[in-house]
Design an enzyme around this catalytic site. Structure first.
Site, mmCIF file in Angstrom:
data_model
loop_
_atom_site.group_PDB
_atom_site.id
_atom_site.type_symbol
_atom_site.label_atom_id
_atom_site.label_comp_id
_atom_site.label_asym_id
_atom_site.label_seq_id
_atom_site.Cartn_x
_atom_site.Cartn_y
_atom_site.Cartn_z
ATOM 1 N N ASN A 9 -30.461 9.375 17.699
ATOM 2 C CA ASN A 9 -30.383 8.815 16.298
ATOM 3 C C ASN A 9 -29.049 8.193 15.704
ATOM 4 O O ASN A 9 -27.952 8.278 15.537
ATOM 5 C CB ASN A 9 -30.257 10.561 16.067
ATOM 6 C CG ASN A 9 -29.706 10.975 14.530
ATOM 7 O OD1 ASN A 9 -29.790 9.770 14.180
ATOM 8 N ND2 ASN A 9 -29.095 12.247 14.138
ATOM 9 N N LYS A 11 -28.733 7.523 13.066
ATOM 10 C CA LYS A 11 -28.364 7.816 11.668
ATOM 11 C C LYS A 11 -28.473 6.862 10.964
ATOM 12 O O LYS A 11 -28.594 6.350 10.944
ATOM 13 C CB LYS A 11 -26.430 8.710 11.924
ATOM 14 C CG LYS A 11 -26.537 9.290 12.712
ATOM 15 C CD LYS A 11 -25.115 10.170 13.000
ATOM 16 C CE LYS A 11 -25.347 10.966 14.219
ATOM 17 N NZ LYS A 11 -23.737 12.399 14.440
ATOM 18 N N HIS A 98 -31.007 18.472 10.814
ATOM 19 C CA HIS A 98 -29.704 18.082 11.820
ATOM 20 C C HIS A 98 -28.290 18.688 10.962
ATOM 21 O O HIS A 98 -28.462 19.429 9.660
ATOM 22 C CB HIS A 98 -29.841 16.794 11.983
ATOM 23 C CG HIS A 98 -28.297 15.879 12.122
ATOM 24 N ND1 HIS A 98 -26.908 16.116 12.048
ATOM 25 C CD2 HIS A 98 -28.542 15.284 13.870
ATOM 26 C CE1 HIS A 98 -26.599 15.206 13.081
ATOM 27 N NE2 HIS A 98 -27.576 15.230 14.028
ATOM 28 N N GLU A 100 -26.158 17.618 9.816
ATOM 29 C CA GLU A 100 -25.529 16.757 8.909
ATOM 30 C C GLU A 100 -26.227 16.303 7.942
ATOM 31 O O GLU A 100 -25.919 16.646 6.822
ATOM 32 C CB GLU A 100 -25.297 15.038 9.240
ATOM 33 C CG GLU A 100 -24.366 14.998 10.309
ATOM 34 C CD GLU A 100 -24.547 13.885 11.422
ATOM 35 O OE1 GLU A 100 -25.458 12.917 11.072
ATOM 36 O OE2 GLU A 100 -23.804 13.655 12.306
ATOM 37 N N GLU A 168 -27.512 21.177 19.107
ATOM 38 C CA GLU A 168 -26.479 20.368 18.832
ATOM 39 C C GLU A 168 -25.634 21.506 18.218
ATOM 40 O O GLU A 168 -24.904 21.866 16.894
ATOM 41 C CB GLU A 168 -26.985 20.222 17.719
ATOM 42 C CG GLU A 168 -27.884 18.747 18.495
ATOM 43 C CD GLU A 168 -27.640 17.662 18.291
ATOM 44 O OE1 GLU A 168 -27.612 16.468 18.308
ATOM 45 O OE2 GLU A 168 -28.005 17.226 16.499
ATOM 46 N N GLY A 174 -20.507 13.764 17.112
ATOM 47 C CA GLY A 174 -19.095 12.807 16.648
ATOM 48 C C GLY A 174 -18.285 13.123 17.300
ATOM 49 O O GLY A 174 -17.005 12.824 16.328
ATOM 50 N N SER A 214 -22.052 14.914 22.002
ATOM 51 C CA SER A 214 -21.361 13.785 21.861
ATOM 52 C C SER A 214 -21.856 13.334 23.661
ATOM 53 O O SER A 214 -21.393 13.643 25.126
ATOM 54 C CB SER A 214 -19.725 14.151 22.540
ATOM 55 O OG SER A 214 -19.650 13.701 21.038
#
Ligand code: PEP
Length: 253
Positions: A9, A11, A98, A100, A168, A174, A214
């Site tokens: 991904n 992003k 996701h 985010e 996730e 991240g 990560s």
């Protein structure tokens, strides 16, 4: 045969030019590899999908995914991308939910459920992301949070066969802090059991459940040794060809 899935991904990273350069480089490095037990997927920004689809129509080793989609067929939705637009250029997978999108853009389970159904309607495979925040884990609410997300995001979804679920944990995305293989495995087992109870046992067995948070060359092998981890969704480490290649080339059991 069920195949594992290694998904990148990107992003909001890489221009179309940088994306083409990356993919051509990756294809070159994959020349002598012929995996029959794993699929490779790249989810670039929208602007890179079309040029990459042209390259990947010729070289079928890498599949193409989108990071988002809108839940309507077409119309006055300025700035949005429809499922048909993705389908026509050969997108096979679409990430929905996701963290985010949930936390920065305020997407709710209800919207994610609508998007997921649209992706299925257009014959693509949604990658549904679920996972708890740090405070929720610390309060012992991990399973409750994941169960609620599954219940809401999969509401009235009958065809689960093409759905991929990505666990996730938000605290691991991240941050450099990954879940241990055991922490990930226990949530994957929970997700598979939940699917088995709601749908069929056979469907649950064949369901692809990814871990994301990560993932790096240093931890991929131990993650992929877990029985219920069927692949990974990789952010930061998928931006560099060599680190993504090492993740693709994991040594599992
Ligand atoms: C992600 O974007 O889904 C992700 C897991 O990111 P990272 O690998 O950088 O933690």
């Amino acid at each position: 045969m069920k195949k594992n899935l290694i998904a990148g991904n990107w992003k909001m990273n890489k221009t179309p030019g940088e994306s083409i350069e990356f993919v051509e480089n990756l294809i070159e490095k994959l020349k002598d590899k012929d995996y029959d037990d794993r699929d490779i997927l790249i989810c670039p920004p929208f602007t890179s999908l079309f040029p990459l689809s042209k390259i990947l129509q010729k070289d079928k080793k890498i599949k193409l995914g989108a990071q988002n989609v809108y839940c309507e067929d077409k119309g006055a939705f300025t700035g949005e991308i429809s499922p048909e637009m993705l389908k026509e250029i050969g997108v096979e997978y679409v990430i929905v939910g996701h963290s985010e999108r949930r936390n920065i853009f305020g997407e709710t389970d209800e919207l994610i459920n609508k998007k997921l159904k649209k992706v299925i309607e257009y014959g693509m495979k949604p990658i549904l992301c679920v996972g708890e925040k740090l405070e929720e884990r610390e309060e012992g609410k991990t399973f409750e949070v994941v169960r609620n997300q599954l219940e809401n995001c999969l509401k009235d979804v009958k065809e689960i066969e093409n759905v991929v679920i990505a666990y996730e944990p938000v605290w691991a995305i991240g941050t450099g802090k990954n879940a241990t293989p055991q922490q990930a495995e226990e949530v994957h087992v929970f997700i598979r059991e939940w699917i088995s109870n709601k749908y069929l046992q056979d469907v649950a067995k064949n369901l692809i459940i990814l871990y994301g948070g990560s993932v790096k060359p240093e931890n991929i092998d131990s993650l992929m040794k877990e029985k219920d981890i069927d692949g990974v969704l990789v952010g930061g480490a998928s931006l560099n060809v060599d680190s993504f290649l090492r993740i693709i080339d994991y040594k599992g059991e």
